[in-house]
Write a protein that holds these residues in place. Structure first.
Motif, PDB file in Angstrom:
ATOM      1  N   ALA A   6       0.830  -1.204   0.000  1.00 30.48           N
ATOM      2  CA  ALA A   6       0.000   0.000   0.000  1.00 30.48           C
ATOM      3  C   ALA A   6       0.866   1.256   0.000  1.00 30.48           C
ATOM      4  CB  ALA A   6      -0.926  -0.002   1.220  1.00 30.48           C
ATOM      5  N   LEU A   7       1.961   1.238   0.755  1.00 27.25           N
ATOM      6  CA  LEU A   7       2.876   2.381   0.764  1.00 27.25           C
ATOM      7  C   LEU A   7       3.493   2.577  -0.617  1.00 27.25           C
ATOM      8  CD1 LEU A   7       4.613   4.571   2.132  1.00 27.25           C
ATOM      9  CD2 LEU A   7       6.247   2.755   2.741  1.00 27.25           C
ATOM     10  N   TYR A   8       3.940   1.492  -1.222  1.00 29.45           N
ATOM     11  CA  TYR A   8       4.549   1.573  -2.555  1.00 29.45           C
ATOM     12  C   TYR A   8       3.564   2.198  -3.542  1.00 29.45           C
ATOM     13  CZ  TYR A   8       7.158   0.049  -6.702  1.00 29.45           C
ATOM     14  OH  TYR A   8       7.863   0.013  -7.882  1.00 29.45           O
ATOM     15  N   GLU A   9       2.332   1.780  -3.455  1.00 33.56           N
ATOM     16  CA  GLU A   9       1.286   2.305  -4.343  1.00 33.56           C
ATOM     17  C   GLU A   9       1.046   3.793  -4.082  1.00 33.56           C
ATOM     18  OE1 GLU A   9      -3.120   1.165  -4.041  1.00 33.56           O
ATOM     19  OE2 GLU A   9      -2.358  -0.176  -5.609  1.00 33.56           O
ATOM     20  N   ALA A  10       1.021   4.166  -2.803  1.00 31.63           N
ATOM     21  CA  ALA A  10       0.785   5.571  -2.446  1.00 31.63           C
ATOM     22  C   ALA A  10       1.935   6.459  -2.917  1.00 31.63           C
ATOM     23  CB  ALA A  10       0.612   5.696  -0.933  1.00 31.63           C
ATOM     24  N   LEU A  11       3.154   5.999  -2.770  1.00 31.16           N
ATOM     25  CA  LEU A  11       4.310   6.781  -3.208  1.00 31.16           C
ATOM     26  C   LEU A  11       4.328   6.941  -4.721  1.00 31.16           C
ATOM     27  CD1 LEU A  11       7.071   5.235  -0.908  1.00 31.16           C
ATOM     28  CD2 LEU A  11       5.962   7.459  -0.646  1.00 31.16           C
ATOM     29  N   LYS A  20       4.582  12.229   0.113  1.00 37.30           N
ATOM     30  CA  LYS A  20       5.464  11.059   0.205  1.00 37.30           C
ATOM     31  C   LYS A  20       6.012  10.907   1.625  1.00 37.30           C
ATOM     32  CE  LYS A  20       7.061  11.165  -4.642  1.00 37.30           C
ATOM     33  NZ  LYS A  20       6.800   9.814  -5.126  1.00 37.30           N
ATOM     34  N   VAL A  21       6.463  12.029   2.197  1.00 36.09           N
ATOM     35  CA  VAL A  21       7.005  11.990   3.550  1.00 36.09           C
ATOM     36  C   VAL A  21       5.930  11.561   4.540  1.00 36.09           C
ATOM     37  CG1 VAL A  21       7.921  13.413   5.435  1.00 36.09           C
ATOM     38  CG2 VAL A  21       8.843  13.653   3.119  1.00 36.09           C
ATOM     39  N   ARG A  22       4.731  12.105   4.409  1.00 38.39           N
ATOM     40  CA  ARG A  22       3.643  11.744   5.322  1.00 38.39           C
ATOM     41  C   ARG A  22       3.280  10.270   5.199  1.00 38.39           C
ATOM     42  NH1 ARG A  22      -0.242  17.063   4.383  1.00 38.39           N
ATOM     43  NH2 ARG A  22       0.810  18.433   5.905  1.00 38.39           N
ATOM     44  N   ALA A  23       3.278   9.741   3.961  1.00 42.73           N
ATOM     45  CA  ALA A  23       2.967   8.316   3.765  1.00 42.73           C
ATOM     46  C   ALA A  23       4.011   7.434   4.433  1.00 42.73           C
ATOM     47  CB  ALA A  23       2.874   8.015   2.266  1.00 42.73           C
ATOM     48  N   MET A  24       5.275   7.805   4.308  1.00 45.96           N
ATOM     49  CA  MET A  24       6.338   7.010   4.943  1.00 45.96           C
ATOM     50  C   MET A  24       6.281   7.138   6.461  1.00 45.96           C
ATOM     51  SD  MET A  24       9.663   7.312   2.407  1.00 45.96           S
ATOM     52  CE  MET A  24       9.608   9.098   2.195  1.00 45.96           C
ATOM     53  N   GLU A  25       5.999   8.324   6.969  1.00 49.78           N
ATOM     54  CA  GLU A  25       5.849   8.484   8.417  1.00 49.78           C
ATOM     55  C   GLU A  25       4.750   7.561   8.957  1.00 49.78           C
ATOM     56  OE1 GLU A  25       5.072  12.537   9.318  1.00 49.78           O
ATOM     57  OE2 GLU A  25       7.140  13.198   9.064  1.00 49.78           O
ATOM     58  N   ALA A  26       3.609   7.528   8.254  1.00 51.71           N
ATOM     59  CA  ALA A  26       2.501   6.673   8.685  1.00 51.71           C
ATOM     60  C   ALA A  26       2.915   5.203   8.664  1.00 51.71           C
ATOM     61  CB  ALA A  26       1.290   6.906   7.788  1.00 51.71           C
ATOM     62  N   LEU A 159      14.348  12.166   1.519  1.00 45.41           N
ATOM     63  CA  LEU A 159      12.944  12.083   1.925  1.00 45.41           C
ATOM     64  C   LEU A 159      12.728  10.991   2.967  1.00 45.41           C
ATOM     65  CD1 LEU A 159      10.849  12.636  -1.338  1.00 45.41           C
ATOM     66  CD2 LEU A 159      11.524  14.282   0.411  1.00 45.41           C
ATOM     67  N   VAL A 160      13.422   9.881   2.806  1.00 46.09           N
ATOM     68  CA  VAL A 160      13.311   8.802   3.794  1.00 46.09           C
ATOM     69  C   VAL A 160      13.812   9.302   5.148  1.00 46.09           C
ATOM     70  CG1 VAL A 160      14.031   6.468   4.416  1.00 46.09           C
ATOM     71  CG2 VAL A 160      13.561   7.019   2.022  1.00 46.09           C
ATOM     72  N   ALA A 161      14.926  10.007   5.138  1.00 45.43           N
ATOM     73  CA  ALA A 161      15.471  10.551   6.382  1.00 45.43           C
ATOM     74  C   ALA A 161      14.505  11.555   7.005  1.00 45.43           C
ATOM     75  CB  ALA A 161      16.823  11.204   6.118  1.00 45.43           C
ATOM     76  N   ARG A 162      13.869  12.371   6.167  1.00 42.90           N
ATOM     77  CA  ARG A 162      12.881  13.332   6.679  1.00 42.90           C
ATOM     78  C   ARG A 162      11.724  12.621   7.366  1.00 42.90           C
ATOM     79  NH1 ARG A 162      11.056  17.439   2.102  1.00 42.90           N
ATOM     80  NH2 ARG A 162       9.355  17.646   3.621  1.00 42.90           N
ATOM     81  N   ALA A 163      11.268  11.521   6.761  1.00 44.01           N
ATOM     82  CA  ALA A 163      10.156  10.773   7.348  1.00 44.01           C
ATOM     83  C   ALA A 163      10.551  10.174   8.696  1.00 44.01           C
ATOM     84  CB  ALA A 163       9.705   9.673   6.383  1.00 44.01           C
TER      85      ALA A 163
END
Length: 400
Positions: A6-11, A20-26, A159-163
């Motif tokens: 689901a994350l892959y699809e959202a990104l 993108k950052v919010r999706a990874m944080e979640a 972006l990953v680091a930001r999340a």
């Protein structure tokens, strides 16, 4: 695996960096720790070795769906991605499981997928078909990406680091630093990465590498500025590396985040003269006398984890330091470049071994061309150069 699918699809569905950052944080907040660690593994560009070729997937999909091979190939040509093509064909044929397929990403990555590499072709086909029948479409798509080694997620390491920083409440720079180096997905990885304070793993960890990049704008319009505001550096043809000296230990890291200490024992010995809490950024070169040797000589050392006495003699190496990143355990990257280089010169001068030296600025190579643009002109066999603003912080203002 459903959560990561689901994350892959959202990104993939958004171009907004904030979304993108919010999706990874979640994802990091909701996923079990080891699943989150495997998700991080894939988000940062790491991947499993290829277990099945794309051609085999198309052949197996044709056999399972009853579609002629030419139609599968035409579909692949139209879609352009074999993992997506197979997932769509199976979905159209009504083959697949339901959203209730809940096997964890950890189980897939650690236990299930490695089994494929131990089977012959017929057994691999039977196992893949059984998984296709088990999984819903978006998990089939992700599975196909994983087994073909083609999983690429549309996010940068920044972006990953930001999340992760958002989840941890830590500065992005701290998380970026912690993500450097070699690590393996585990149940304790994420808690360690987002823990407050210094972790034991940070003793060995290098800083992120910054590479030369072009400036924005037209240099002829004064973007570069005055010539004396820049320092020119030789752009050596070697291995970009960092020497990390902390708590009485030395670590040598390559730009590819590979620990290479054992491959360069000369540096291990020479670095003992550096004070604790020192990190140098520079280039490893095959070096003899007063000049570099061809890169091909250095290549004879790169692939060897244990170096013989003969190889040490045939391919002697030196580390030419560009920059001082840490002094007395304090991050110096925000200090002006001229200040860092002055302290670097003092540190290197105190090292008795010639295996660690400073890459001297190439000031004499600077010229102004007929358009009034500051350029660097050198004659072979000297290497190209990069210019950096003398008051730049970090290494974020280089010119090619």
């Amino acid at each position: 695996m459903e959560r990561f699918a689901a994350l892959y699809e959202a990104l993939d569905a958004t171009t907004s960096t904030l979304e993108k950052v919010r999706a990874m944080e979640a994802y990091f907040r909701s996923a079990p720790p080891e699943d989150a660690a495997w998700g991080l593994y894939f988000l940062t560009g790491r991947k499993l070795r290829r277990l099945v070729g794309g051609g085999a997937l198309r052949t197996w999909a044709a056999a399972l769906t009853g579609l002629p091979a030419w139609l599968v190939e035409e579909s692949h040509t139209s879609v352009g991605d074999v993992a997506e093509t197979v997932a769509l064909l199976l979905d159209t044929a009504g083959i697949g499981g339901t959203a209730e397929a809940t096997t964890s990403l950890t189980t897939w990555a650690r236990d299930r997928l490695p089994r494929l590499g131990q089977l012959d072709e017929t057994e691999r086909q039977a196992l893949m078909v059984s998984w296709w029948r088990e999984l819903p479409t978006r998990q089939v798509f992700l599975l196909n990406k994983l087994v073909t080694g083609s999983l690429r997620v549309g996010v940068s390491a920044t972006l990953v680091a930001r999340a992760l920083a958002g989840v941890a409440g830590l500065p992005v720079a701290v998380v970026t630093h912690r993500l450097m180096g070699d690590w393996t997905p585990s149940e304790t990885l994420l808690p360690t990465l987002i823990a407050p304070g210094e972790t034991a793993a940070e003793v060995a960890r290098p800083y992120p590498f910054y590479l030369a990049s072009p400036i924005d704008g037209d240099p002829a319009q004064g973007v570069i500025g005055a010539l004396d505001a820049f320092v020119a550096e030789w752009k050596w043809d070697g291995i970009r590396a960092q020497i990390v000296r902390r708590r009485g230990e030395t670590f040598v890291w390559s730009r590819g985040e590979e620990l290479m200490t054992d491959r360069f024992p000369e540096l291990l010995v020479a670095a003992t003269a550096l004070p604790d809490g020192t990190v140098l950024d520079g280039e490893i070169l095959a070096w003899q006398g007063d000049r570099p040797m061809p890169f091909a000589v250095l290549q004879t050392r790169i692939g060897r984890k244990k170096v013989s006495a003969r190889e040490l003699t045939a391919a002697p190496i030196s580390f030419l330091a560009y920059d001082l990143l840490e002094r007395d355990g304090v991050d110096w990257r925000e200090r002006p470049l001229h200040e860092r280089q002055a302290e670097l010169a003092r540190l290197v001068e105190a090292v008795p071994s010639p295996r660690i030296a400073r890459s001297e600025p190439a000031v004499a190579g600077l010229r102004v061309d007929e358009h009034g643009v500051d350029r660097v002109r050198v004659e072979l066999p000297l290497p190209p150069v990069a210019a950096l603003a003398a008051d730049a912080v970090g290494r974020l203002a280089p010119l090619e």
